[in-house]
Scaffold this active site. Structure first.
Site, mmCIF file in Angstrom:
data_model
loop_
_atom_site.group_PDB
_atom_site.id
_atom_site.type_symbol
_atom_site.label_atom_id
_atom_site.label_comp_id
_atom_site.label_asym_id
_atom_site.label_seq_id
_atom_site.Cartn_x
_atom_site.Cartn_y
_atom_site.Cartn_z
ATOM 1 N N GLU A 62 0.825 -1.212 0.000
ATOM 2 C CA GLU A 62 0.000 0.000 0.000
ATOM 3 C C GLU A 62 0.851 1.251 0.000
ATOM 4 O OE1 GLU A 62 -3.217 -2.031 2.986
ATOM 5 O OE2 GLU A 62 -2.677 0.067 3.237
ATOM 6 N N CYS B 182 3.484 8.305 1.248
ATOM 7 C CA CYS B 182 3.821 7.369 2.322
ATOM 8 C C CYS B 182 4.058 6.005 1.667
ATOM 9 C CB CYS B 182 2.649 7.342 3.298
ATOM 10 S SG CYS B 182 2.815 6.115 4.581
ATOM 11 N N CYS C 80 5.023 -7.155 8.086
ATOM 12 C CA CYS C 80 5.966 -6.684 9.105
ATOM 13 C C CYS C 80 6.091 -7.756 10.180
ATOM 14 C CB CYS C 80 5.452 -5.387 9.729
ATOM 15 S SG CYS C 80 6.607 -4.661 10.907
ATOM 16 N N CYS D 47 3.079 -5.105 16.321
ATOM 17 C CA CYS D 47 2.436 -4.118 17.206
ATOM 18 C C CYS D 47 0.932 -4.403 17.223
ATOM 19 C CB CYS D 47 2.710 -2.700 16.721
ATOM 20 S SG CYS D 47 4.472 -2.348 16.598
ATOM 21 N N CYS E 24 -1.700 -2.309 15.055
ATOM 22 C CA CYS E 24 -1.382 -2.056 13.653
ATOM 23 C C CYS E 24 -1.918 -3.149 12.725
ATOM 24 C CB CYS E 24 0.131 -1.937 13.516
ATOM 25 S SG CYS E 24 0.710 -1.810 11.828
ATOM 26 N N CYS F 151 -1.871 2.697 6.883
ATOM 27 C CA CYS F 151 -1.401 1.582 6.065
ATOM 28 C C CYS F 151 -1.644 0.204 6.672
ATOM 29 C CB CYS F 151 0.065 1.761 5.745
ATOM 30 S SG CYS F 151 0.245 2.625 4.204
#
Ligand code: SAH
Ligand code: SF4
Length: 350
Positions: free
Chosen positions: A90, A103, A110, A114, A117, A331
């Site tokens: 994205e 961005c 990832c 977290c 997120c 995102c």
């Protein structure tokens, strides 16, 4: 196969001449690549044997538009790009008074996990190459027909977990013969991988380092950001102070305000003493609620009380305006919805 758009110009020149072609061809290739051609056959002024050689030994990274969402409230545009191997990332473009800011994603997914997120919830697939980070900027700017002047590495992924490719990207994107976006117009956001902050400082780039803090103490931060168990908050803040001392660049901190989790007066006081005397800036962002998460954004009165305490203690802070709220501009959310719902549309689409 060589990822030709990730090469520095000097590397491209050596590659071309080592394979028996004239050095000046590198300049022609590079200018075609900058124009955004997607195949070597489009490089009209190259001899056929060079085109054939490139075709069999190299590939051109692309970011093809799979989906495009445009906010009704502001001119924020969000892309879901499909990469050469079919992975999705994205990218968000925002319009500000001073120009366009993008961005970009640095990884597919990832590893950092977290809890607030959307990207963190989807797991990790792979790193992006430097050219795949560049391709997001080129595709968006070609599609919108605008020059993009600011870049934030705040999309999917942890930039410092993909260190070498990100450094290569920073050098390529700021090069005179590349997109020529100055380092001062670039922000790198990290969840706080301490040894990599020290490594980054050695490059002395004029970028802004933005650290996703989101909590003022280890107890709170351990709950939302697993990386904190590896690199606790004291080590992180020391790395930020050292980063400023060695680069002279003011560090900024991101703090997503989550109702009842990190937004009490006590948290604001702890945050103030943590950042005491530091030349920095705090961006407060009401947390975006993502699917499958119980977190809610802090109420306006809470945001105001929190910022007042910071300011009273001489910590500069602003509440960041949220753009593109109707298109899930934060995102990770678009890809998550795309893969889970088989590509159901979420907003205005072109
Ligand atoms: N991995 C890097 C950069 C990508 S995340 C990092 O964590 O800094 C970009 C920013 O979005 C980070 O500050 C991250 O903490 C924040 N973010 C992630 N999910 C969010 C959410 N649901 N609401 C508000 N900010 C969020
Ligand atoms: Fe990764 Fe950043 Fe999301 Fe954390 S906030 S999971 S580090 S992308």
């Amino acid at each position: 196969m060589i990822d030709i758009k990730s090469l520095y110009f000097s590397e491209l020149e050596s590659f071309i001449s080592e394979n028996g072609f004239e050095r000046f061809r590198a300049k022609q290739i590079s200018s075609w690549l900058n124009k955004g051609v997607k195949t070597f056959y489009d490089m009209k002024n190259l001899p056929k044997n060079l085109v054939d050689f490139l075709e069999t030994s190299c590939y051109i990274s692309v970011a093809n538009i799979e989906k495009k969402l445009i906010s009704r409230y502001d001119e924020t545009v969000k892309y879901l790009f499909r990469l050469n191997d079919g992975e999705f990332v994205e990218t968000v473009v925002m319009k500000y008074r001073h120009g366009y800011s993008i961005c970009v994603s640095t990884q597919v997914g990832c590893k950092m996990g977290c809890t607030f997120c959307a990207t963190g919830k989807s797991g990790f697939s792979r790193n992006l190459s430097a050219s795949e980070i560049l391709a997001q900027i080129e595709s968006a700017s070609q599609d919108l027909k605008v020059r993009i002047s600011n870049v934030v590495l705040m999309g999917m992924g942890e930039p410092l977990d993909n260190f070498d490719n990100v450094v290569r990207f920073l050098k390529l994107v700021s090069a005179d013969d590349g997109l020529n976006i100055g380092m001062r117009h670039i922000t790198l956001s990290t969840c706080g991988i301490v040894p990599k902050i020290y490594e980054l400082a050695k490059y002395n780039f004029a970028i802004t380092l933005s650290v996703s803090l989101h909590a003022p103490d280890n107890e709170t931060r351990n709950k939302t950001m697993p990386v904190n168990k590896r690199y606790p908050i004291e080590q992180l803040i020391k790395a930020c102070r050292d980063y400023f001392n060695s680069t002279g660049r003011r560090v900024s901190f991101e703090y997503a305000m989550i109702d009842g989790v990190n937004d009490s007066d006590e948290c604001a006081k702890r945050l103030s003493s943590l950042l005491n005397g530091m030349n920095c800036h705090v961006n407060l962002i009401p947390v975006n609620s993502v699917k499958g998460s119980v977190y809610k954004k802090s109420r306006i009165e809470r945001q105001k009380a929190f910022i007042n305490i910071l300011n009273k203690n001489s910590v500069t802070a602003t509440v960041r305006r949220t753009l593109g709220s109707d298109i899930n501009a934060s995102c990770g959310q678009l890809k998550r919805n795309h893969t889970q719902e088989g590509g159901k549309q979420l907003g205005n689409i072109q």
